[in-house]
Design a protein around this motif. Structure first.
Motif, PDB file in Angstrom:
ATOM      1  N   UNK A 289      39.437  19.072  74.085  1.00 28.88           N
ATOM      2  CA  UNK A 289      38.579  18.402  73.105  1.00 28.88           C
ATOM      3  C   UNK A 289      39.257  17.125  72.649  1.00 28.88           C
ATOM      4  N   UNK A 290      38.442  16.141  72.335  1.00 27.82           N
ATOM      5  CA  UNK A 290      38.955  14.898  71.756  1.00 27.82           C
ATOM      6  C   UNK A 290      39.062  15.059  70.247  1.00 27.82           C
ATOM      7  N   UNK A 291      39.592  14.040  69.592  1.00 28.36           N
ATOM      8  CA  UNK A 291      39.765  14.100  68.146  1.00 28.36           C
ATOM      9  C   UNK A 291      38.465  14.198  67.379  1.00 28.36           C
ATOM     10  N   UNK A 292      37.361  13.640  67.921  1.00 24.22           N
ATOM     11  CA  UNK A 292      36.082  13.724  67.216  1.00 24.22           C
ATOM     12  C   UNK A 292      35.123  14.730  67.834  1.00 24.22           C
ATOM     13  N   UNK A 293      35.607  15.505  68.823  1.00 21.79           N
ATOM     14  CA  UNK A 293      34.790  16.545  69.429  1.00 21.79           C
ATOM     15  C   UNK A 293      33.828  16.083  70.495  1.00 21.79           C
ATOM     16  N   UNK A 294      33.764  14.777  70.764  1.00 24.55           N
ATOM     17  CA  UNK A 294      32.860  14.249  71.777  1.00 24.55           C
ATOM     18  C   UNK A 294      33.622  13.986  73.071  1.00 24.55           C
ATOM     19  N   UNK A 295      32.912  13.972  74.210  1.00 23.55           N
ATOM     20  CA  UNK A 295      33.594  13.684  75.471  1.00 23.55           C
ATOM     21  C   UNK A 295      34.191  12.282  75.517  1.00 23.55           C
ATOM     22  N   UNK A 296      35.166  12.126  76.390  1.00 16.72           N
ATOM     23  CA  UNK A 296      35.672  10.816  76.775  1.00 16.72           C
ATOM     24  C   UNK A 296      35.056  10.520  78.138  1.00 16.72           C
ATOM     25  N   UNK A 297      34.063   9.652  78.177  1.00 18.76           N
ATOM     26  CA  UNK A 297      33.339   9.387  79.414  1.00 18.76           C
ATOM     27  C   UNK A 297      33.048   7.902  79.510  1.00 18.76           C
ATOM     28  N   UNK A 298      33.682   7.271  80.494  1.00 18.36           N
ATOM     29  CA  UNK A 298      33.487   5.850  80.679  1.00 18.36           C
ATOM     30  C   UNK A 298      34.776   5.175  81.088  1.00 18.36           C
ATOM     31  N   UNK A 299      34.789   3.847  81.143  1.00 18.86           N
ATOM     32  CA  UNK A 299      35.956   3.118  81.636  1.00 18.86           C
ATOM     33  C   UNK A 299      37.074   3.019  80.608  1.00 18.86           C
ATOM     34  N   UNK A 300      38.311   3.106  81.103  1.00 15.76           N
ATOM     35  CA  UNK A 300      39.471   2.801  80.260  1.00 15.76           C
ATOM     36  C   UNK A 300      40.187   1.554  80.755  1.00 15.76           C
ATOM     37  N   UNK A 301      40.089   1.284  82.026  1.00 16.65           N
ATOM     38  CA  UNK A 301      40.616   0.070  82.644  1.00 16.65           C
ATOM     39  C   UNK A 301      39.615  -0.319  83.726  1.00 16.65           C
ATOM     40  N   UNK A 302      39.738  -1.506  84.265  1.00 17.16           N
ATOM     41  CA  UNK A 302      38.831  -1.922  85.329  1.00 17.16           C
ATOM     42  C   UNK A 302      38.937  -0.965  86.509  1.00 17.16           C
ATOM     43  N   UNK A 329      30.261   2.525  86.630  1.00 23.31           N
ATOM     44  CA  UNK A 329      30.590   2.122  87.999  1.00 23.31           C
ATOM     45  C   UNK A 329      29.709   0.962  88.443  1.00 23.31           C
ATOM     46  N   UNK A 330      28.451   0.984  88.027  1.00 26.77           N
ATOM     47  CA  UNK A 330      27.502  -0.030  88.468  1.00 26.77           C
ATOM     48  C   UNK A 330      27.405  -1.212  87.503  1.00 26.77           C
ATOM     49  N   UNK A 331      28.287  -1.263  86.509  1.00 24.98           N
ATOM     50  CA  UNK A 331      28.320  -2.402  85.609  1.00 24.98           C
ATOM     51  C   UNK A 331      27.144  -2.490  84.664  1.00 24.98           C
ATOM     52  N   UNK A 332      26.526  -1.338  84.372  1.00 26.88           N
ATOM     53  CA  UNK A 332      25.394  -1.288  83.463  1.00 26.88           C
ATOM     54  C   UNK A 332      25.857  -0.898  82.062  1.00 26.88           C
ATOM     55  N   UNK A 333      25.048  -1.174  81.029  1.00 28.53           N
ATOM     56  CA  UNK A 333      25.416  -0.723  79.677  1.00 28.53           C
ATOM     57  C   UNK A 333      25.564   0.797  79.637  1.00 28.53           C
ATOM     58  N   UNK A 334      26.543   1.258  78.882  1.00 31.22           N
ATOM     59  CA  UNK A 334      26.765   2.696  78.771  1.00 31.22           C
ATOM     60  C   UNK A 334      25.615   3.344  78.008  1.00 31.22           C
ATOM     61  N   UNK A 335      24.959   4.364  78.566  1.00 26.03           N
ATOM     62  CA  UNK A 335      23.846   5.005  77.858  1.00 26.03           C
ATOM     63  C   UNK A 335      24.280   5.748  76.604  1.00 26.03           C
ATOM     64  N   UNK A 336      25.541   6.187  76.554  1.00 28.38           N
ATOM     65  CA  UNK A 336      26.056   6.909  75.387  1.00 28.38           C
ATOM     66  C   UNK A 336      27.318   6.220  74.881  1.00 28.38           C
ATOM     67  N   UNK A 337      27.192   5.169  74.076  1.00 19.44           N
ATOM     68  CA  UNK A 337      28.385   4.482  73.560  1.00 19.44           C
ATOM     69  C   UNK A 337      29.328   5.409  72.804  1.00 19.44           C
ATOM     70  N   UNK A 338      28.791   6.485  72.217  1.00 18.19           N
ATOM     71  CA  UNK A 338      29.649   7.412  71.464  1.00 18.19           C
ATOM     72  C   UNK A 338      30.664   8.109  72.356  1.00 18.19           C
ATOM     73  N   UNK A 339      30.433   8.132  73.683  1.00 18.94           N
ATOM     74  CA  UNK A 339      31.361   8.771  74.620  1.00 18.94           C
ATOM     75  C   UNK A 339      32.453   7.823  75.105  1.00 18.94           C
ATOM     76  N   UNK A 340      32.348   6.548  74.825  1.00 18.38           N
ATOM     77  CA  UNK A 340      33.267   5.545  75.371  1.00 18.38           C
ATOM     78  C   UNK A 340      34.708   5.892  75.000  1.00 18.38           C
ATOM     79  N   UNK A 341      35.572   6.135  75.994  1.00 18.58           N
ATOM     80  CA  UNK A 341      36.959   6.528  75.677  1.00 18.58           C
ATOM     81  C   UNK A 341      37.757   5.443  74.968  1.00 18.58           C
ATOM     82  N   UNK A 342      37.278   4.220  74.990  1.00 21.79           N
ATOM     83  CA  UNK A 342      37.989   3.125  74.326  1.00 21.79           C
ATOM     84  C   UNK A 342      37.742   3.117  72.820  1.00 21.79           C
ATOM     85  N   UNK A 343      36.972   4.093  72.308  1.00 27.43           N
ATOM     86  CA  UNK A 343      36.675   4.122  70.869  1.00 27.43           C
ATOM     87  C   UNK A 343      37.900   4.488  70.052  1.00 27.43           C
ATOM     88  N   UNK A 344      38.888   5.107  70.655  1.00 23.64           N
ATOM     89  CA  UNK A 344      40.088   5.513  69.902  1.00 23.64           C
ATOM     90  C   UNK A 344      41.118   4.395  69.927  1.00 23.64           C
TER      91      UNK A 344
END
Length: 344
Positions: A289-302, A329-344
């Motif tokens: 689990x992450x600190x806020x209970x949500x998944x970490x899903x998305x890019x952290x580096x290029x 992967x396809x360079x589209x906006x993330x459908x779930x910004x709350x999952x973005x691992x860069x939020x921490x």
């Protein structure tokens, strides 16, 4: 909701990890036309030590989730219908029931969050048809179809030019993009600092479940202290699963006999039966689990993406995580910004 197809140039993608997030991501990428290789040892993933419940209504009510989180679970449940059909997963529609203490409170919470259900006050039971389930082992096998599957351990990764190299037990793979879906495992040598920090911050959670050849219920039944769900595929088809614990910070895979017995006793109380001994196979899985209970899903580096931190809703959220990685992967906006691992 996103569709799992694409007109983008095909990419070669390596996914490290073969649990619900890893293989759902593999299926989403494959359906979009990308070339996918999944690398993981032939171990038992935590996703297979589960009942496979797709349960936005029950999870929202039990955890008293906010309207925003309830809507997120609804979105993933809605996505499951098309994802299951395209990925070949047998999504089983059946009632989910709560029996006993707490039923009225759960009904109030479901009403507040807009979930269909029926509450019977005299019997203290609640039934919803908004949830579903699957058989985890069969679902994992279905999502593996059409991808290259290597049963090896990854020793290290490294950025190479415009892509990544992945060193396994026996070979070096080249990838345009890399997805780390390793559950509660440690970070991998060569991962960049931001990814290492994200993995190291994950909280391990042990879950214990038991499986039996005896059919205890023909639909999902929950109550104080346990749940019971039918098993409809695999060697225990026609049987049941009883679960589950959530033990923060525990990594020991040895089932605790006292906790197992407590769950079994609770299951029989929920079913209105006297406790008895039945043959059970008890298993443990370690989730993260992450600190806020949500998944970490998305890019952290290029070119490097995380698909981690399922907590206890890994199966429910799997196609939404897959859609998130596909968009990244396809360079589209993330459908779930709350999952973005860069939020921490």
């Amino acid at each position: 909701m996103p569709h799992f197809n694409s007109t983008m140039t095909r990419k070669d993608i390596v996914i490290i990890g073969a649990g619900s997030f890893g293989l759902a991501t593999a299926a989403c990428l494959r359906l979009a036309g990308h070339s996918v290789t999944v690398v993981a040892p032939d171990d038992t993933p935590a996703a297979s030590v589960a009942a496979g419940m797709i349960a936005p209504a029950m999870e929202t009510a039990i955890d008293d989730l906010s309207p925003q989180l309830a809507e997120l679970l609804k979105r993933s449940r809605a996505l499951w219908t098309s994802f299951a059909a395209e990925a070949g997963v047998n999504l089983q529609l059946m009632p989910a029931e709560w029996r006993g203490e707490g039923a009225q409170k759960l009904s109030e919470r479901m009403t507040a969050r807009g979930f269909e259900h029926h509450f019977d006050a005299p019997s203290q039971t609640l039934v919803t048809n908004e949830d579903a389930k699957l058989d985890p082992v069969a679902a994992l096998a279905a999502m593996e179809q059409g991808v290259t599957r290597l049963y090896e351990r990854v020793q290290a990764v490294a950025r190479t030019g415009g892509g990544w190299s992945v060193v396994t037990d026996s070979r070096t793979l080249k990838a345009d993009e890399l997805v780390v879906a390793t559950g509660a495992a440690a970070s991998i040598d060569g991962m960049p600092e931001r990814a290492v920090a994200a993995v190291n911050a994950l909280i391990p959670i042990r879950g214990l479940i038991g499986i039996t050849h005896e059919r205890l219920a023909d639909h999902v039944v929950r109550g104080p202290g346990a749940y019971i769900a039918p098993v409809n595929a695999g060697p225990y088809a026609g049987g049941s699963v009883v679960g589950a614990t959530m033990e923060n910070g525990v990594r020991d895979l040895t089932p605790d006999p006292a906790l197992c017995q407590s769950m079994l006793d609770a299951a029989f109380r929920i079913l209105g039966q006297p406790p008895r001994m039945i043959p059970m196979r008890w298993r443990a899985g370690i989730r993260a689990a992450s600190g806020d209970g949500l998944p970490l899903a998305g890019p952290v580096e290029e070119g490097l993406h995380l698909a981690l931190a399922s907590r206890r809703n890994g199966w429910l959220l799997a196609p939404l995580v897959g859609a998130q990685i596909l968009a990244a992967v396809e360079g589209q906006p993330l459908p779930e910004p709350a999952f973005d691992p860069r939020r921490f």
